[in-house]
Write a protein that holds these residues in place. Structure first.
Motif, PDB file in Angstrom:
ATOM      1  N   GLY A   1       0.693  -0.998  -0.216  1.00  0.00           N
ATOM      2  CA  GLY A   1       0.285  -0.078   0.198  1.00  0.00           C
ATOM      3  C   GLY A   1       1.118   1.670   0.037  1.00  0.00           C
ATOM      4  N   THR A   2       2.162   1.099   0.098  1.00  0.00           N
ATOM      5  CA  THR A   2       3.099   2.005   0.506  1.00  0.00           C
ATOM      6  C   THR A   2       3.209   2.683  -1.207  1.00  0.00           C
ATOM      7  N   ARG A   3       2.696   3.994  -0.586  1.00  0.00           N
ATOM      8  CA  ARG A   3       2.590   4.678  -3.105  1.00  0.00           C
ATOM      9  C   ARG A   3       3.928   5.571  -2.579  1.00  0.00           C
ATOM     10  N   PHE A   4       4.787   5.880  -4.119  1.00  0.00           N
ATOM     11  CA  PHE A   4       5.358   6.467  -4.383  1.00  0.00           C
ATOM     12  C   PHE A   4       5.829   7.729  -5.318  1.00  0.00           C
ATOM     13  N   ARG A   5       6.352   8.385  -5.501  1.00  0.00           N
ATOM     14  CA  ARG A   5       7.099   8.628  -6.878  1.00  0.00           C
ATOM     15  C   ARG A   5       8.320   8.924  -6.703  1.00  0.00           C
ATOM     16  N   GLU A   6       8.446   8.137  -7.749  1.00  0.00           N
ATOM     17  CA  GLU A   6      10.369   8.772  -8.083  1.00  0.00           C
ATOM     18  C   GLU A   6      10.606   8.523  -9.508  1.00  0.00           C
ATOM     19  N   HIS A   7      11.601   9.830  -8.792  1.00  0.00           N
ATOM     20  CA  HIS A   7      12.073  10.814 -10.370  1.00  0.00           C
ATOM     21  C   HIS A   7      13.733  10.520  -9.980  1.00  0.00           C
ATOM     22  N   ARG A   8      13.708   9.667 -11.524  1.00  0.00           N
ATOM     23  CA  ARG A   8      14.594   9.726 -12.449  1.00  0.00           C
ATOM     24  C   ARG A   8      14.906   9.958 -13.621  1.00  0.00           C
ATOM     25  N   LEU A   9      16.311   9.717 -13.881  1.00  0.00           N
ATOM     26  CA  LEU A   9      16.817   9.978 -14.884  1.00  0.00           C
ATOM     27  C   LEU A   9      16.694   8.486 -15.792  1.00  0.00           C
ATOM     28  N   VAL A  10      16.184   8.640 -17.223  1.00  0.00           N
ATOM     29  CA  VAL A  10      15.760   8.051 -17.986  1.00  0.00           C
ATOM     30  C   VAL A  10      16.699   8.347 -19.890  1.00  0.00           C
ATOM     31  N   ASN A  11      17.683   7.783 -20.126  1.00  0.00           N
ATOM     32  CA  ASN A  11      18.376   8.141 -20.509  1.00  0.00           C
ATOM     33  C   ASN A  11      18.242  10.127 -20.896  1.00  0.00           C
ATOM     34  N   GLY A  12      18.890   9.799 -19.298  1.00  0.00           N
ATOM     35  CA  GLY A  12      19.083  11.722 -19.289  1.00  0.00           C
ATOM     36  C   GLY A  12      18.103  12.588 -19.474  1.00  0.00           C
ATOM     37  N   ARG A  13      17.431  12.502 -19.516  1.00  0.00           N
ATOM     38  CA  ARG A  13      15.791  12.818 -19.433  1.00  0.00           C
ATOM     39  C   ARG A  13      15.563  12.449 -17.885  1.00  0.00           C
ATOM     40  N   PRO A  14      14.940  13.270 -17.351  1.00  0.00           N
ATOM     41  CA  PRO A  14      14.360  13.553 -16.117  1.00  0.00           C
ATOM     42  C   PRO A  14      13.175  13.084 -16.226  1.00  0.00           C
ATOM     43  N   MET A  15      12.760  12.273 -15.515  1.00  0.00           N
ATOM     44  CA  MET A  15      11.376  11.799 -15.263  1.00  0.00           C
ATOM     45  C   MET A  15      10.496  10.746 -14.320  1.00  0.00           C
ATOM     46  N   ALA A  16       9.080  11.013 -13.965  1.00  0.00           N
ATOM     47  CA  ALA A  16       8.297  10.845 -12.261  1.00  0.00           C
ATOM     48  C   ALA A  16       7.327   8.798 -12.948  1.00  0.00           C
ATOM     49  N   PHE A  17       7.551   8.057 -12.259  1.00  0.00           N
ATOM     50  CA  PHE A  17       6.714   7.540 -12.335  1.00  0.00           C
ATOM     51  C   PHE A  17       6.506   7.299 -10.532  1.00  0.00           C
ATOM     52  N   GLU A  18       5.054   7.217 -10.055  1.00  0.00           N
ATOM     53  CA  GLU A  18       4.136   6.680  -9.508  1.00  0.00           C
ATOM     54  C   GLU A  18       4.257   5.203  -9.219  1.00  0.00           C
ATOM     55  N   LEU A  19       4.742   4.995  -8.020  1.00  0.00           N
ATOM     56  CA  LEU A  19       4.508   3.713  -8.134  1.00  0.00           C
ATOM     57  C   LEU A  19       3.807   2.700  -6.598  1.00  0.00           C
ATOM     58  N   GLU A  20       3.510   1.963  -6.311  1.00  0.00           N
ATOM     59  CA  GLU A  20       2.982   0.990  -5.081  1.00  0.00           C
ATOM     60  C   GLU A  20       3.710   0.202  -4.670  1.00  0.00           C
ATOM     61  N   VAL A  21       4.066  -0.913  -3.507  1.00  0.00           N
ATOM     62  CA  VAL A  21       4.424  -1.900  -3.223  1.00  0.00           C
ATOM     63  C   VAL A  21       3.287  -3.281  -3.018  1.00  0.00           C
ATOM     64  N   ALA A  22       3.559  -3.537  -3.873  1.00  0.00           N
ATOM     65  CA  ALA A  22       1.535  -4.203  -4.080  1.00  0.00           C
ATOM     66  C   ALA A  22       2.159  -6.165  -2.901  1.00  0.00           C
ATOM     67  N   GLU A  23       3.321  -5.829  -2.787  1.00  0.00           N
ATOM     68  CA  GLU A  23       3.387  -7.030  -1.605  1.00  0.00           C
ATOM     69  C   GLU A  23       5.197  -6.662  -1.127  1.00  0.00           C
ATOM     70  N   TYR A  24       4.947  -7.152   0.178  1.00  0.00           N
ATOM     71  CA  TYR A  24       6.273  -6.802   1.216  1.00  0.00           C
ATOM     72  C   TYR A  24       6.456  -7.751   1.842  1.00  0.00           C
ATOM     73  N   ASP A  25       7.180  -8.672   1.917  1.00  0.00           N
ATOM     74  CA  ASP A  25       6.879 -10.293   2.878  1.00  0.00           C
ATOM     75  C   ASP A  25       8.826 -10.816   3.464  1.00  0.00           C
ATOM     76  N   ALA A  26       8.662  -9.731   4.096  1.00  0.00           N
ATOM     77  CA  ALA A  26      10.230 -10.173   4.425  1.00  0.00           C
ATOM     78  C   ALA A  26      11.392 -10.511   5.256  1.00  0.00           C
ATOM     79  N   PRO A  27      10.381 -11.916   5.337  1.00  0.00           N
ATOM     80  CA  PRO A  27      11.375 -12.989   5.937  1.00  0.00           C
ATOM     81  C   PRO A  27      11.262 -13.964   5.080  1.00  0.00           C
ATOM     82  N   ALA A  28      10.423 -13.667   3.482  1.00  0.00           N
ATOM     83  CA  ALA A  28      10.488 -14.770   2.353  1.00  0.00           C
ATOM     84  C   ALA A  28      11.798 -13.685   1.751  1.00  0.00           C
TER      85      ALA A  28
END
Length: 166
Positions: free
Chosen positions: A48-75
């Motif tokens: 359920g964690t949602r975040f916007r990642e600002h990254r360089l893609v082929n030298g151009r800044p872009m933003a992507f909204e992502l969500e953590v769909a699964e998180y299982d630390a023991p596994a």
């Protein structure tokens, strides 16, 4: 649907590797292309964690909204999803304990919404794989530097389940 998978052997503790892979706030320090992260809610980790990642893609800044769909630390398994550019991107990250330290695997499934997106994803597999491999290499360098065992081992290699296109 295009599936791309890469695996990297890292001479570091598997729990350390999993923490580095899933610590969203540290992405700008861990992944060279990531410039910044902004959280889109109160959660900072886990499903359920949602975040916007600002990254360089082929030298151009872009933003992507992502969500953590699964998180299982023991596994030591996590899954991030985003819907961008006409494609649903579903990436699973898994860390296994192996004699050399940790086996880190990224499996990205790109499901285009239209035939054009599916064709582009299929044609761009090599580009996507190289980007994923660079990310694994950066993670390996960081984890191995933090580990008690400084020797570097392994190389990024295609995973046997990679390149399945349907």
């Amino acid at each position: 649907m295009t599936t791309i998978a890469v695996r990297r052997i890292i001479a570091a503790d598997p729990d350390l590797v999993f923490r580095e892979v899933t610590d969203i706030e540290r992405f700008p320090k861990t992944v060279p292309e990531v410039m910044s992260i902004e959280f889109l809610g109160e959660l900072r980790q886990g499903p359920g964690t949602r975040f916007r990642e600002h990254r360089l893609v082929n030298g151009r800044p872009m933003a992507f909204e992502l969500e953590v769909a699964e998180y299982d630390a023991p596994a030591r398994r996590a899954r991030f999803v985003t819907d961008a550019g006409g494609t649903l991107w579903d990436t699973t990250m898994r860390v296994d304990a192996i004699p050399e330290g940790a086996g880190l695997e990224f499996i990205m499934v790109a499901t285009g919404h239209a035939w054009f997106n599916r064709a582009v994803n299929w044609l761009m597999q090599g580009v996507y794989r190289r980007g994923m491999s660079r990310q694994l290499e950066a993670l390996a360098i960081r984890c191995e530097a933090e580990s008690r065992n400084p020797r570097r081992s392994g190389t990024t290699e295609p995973h046997p389940a990679a390149d399945e296109t349907t």
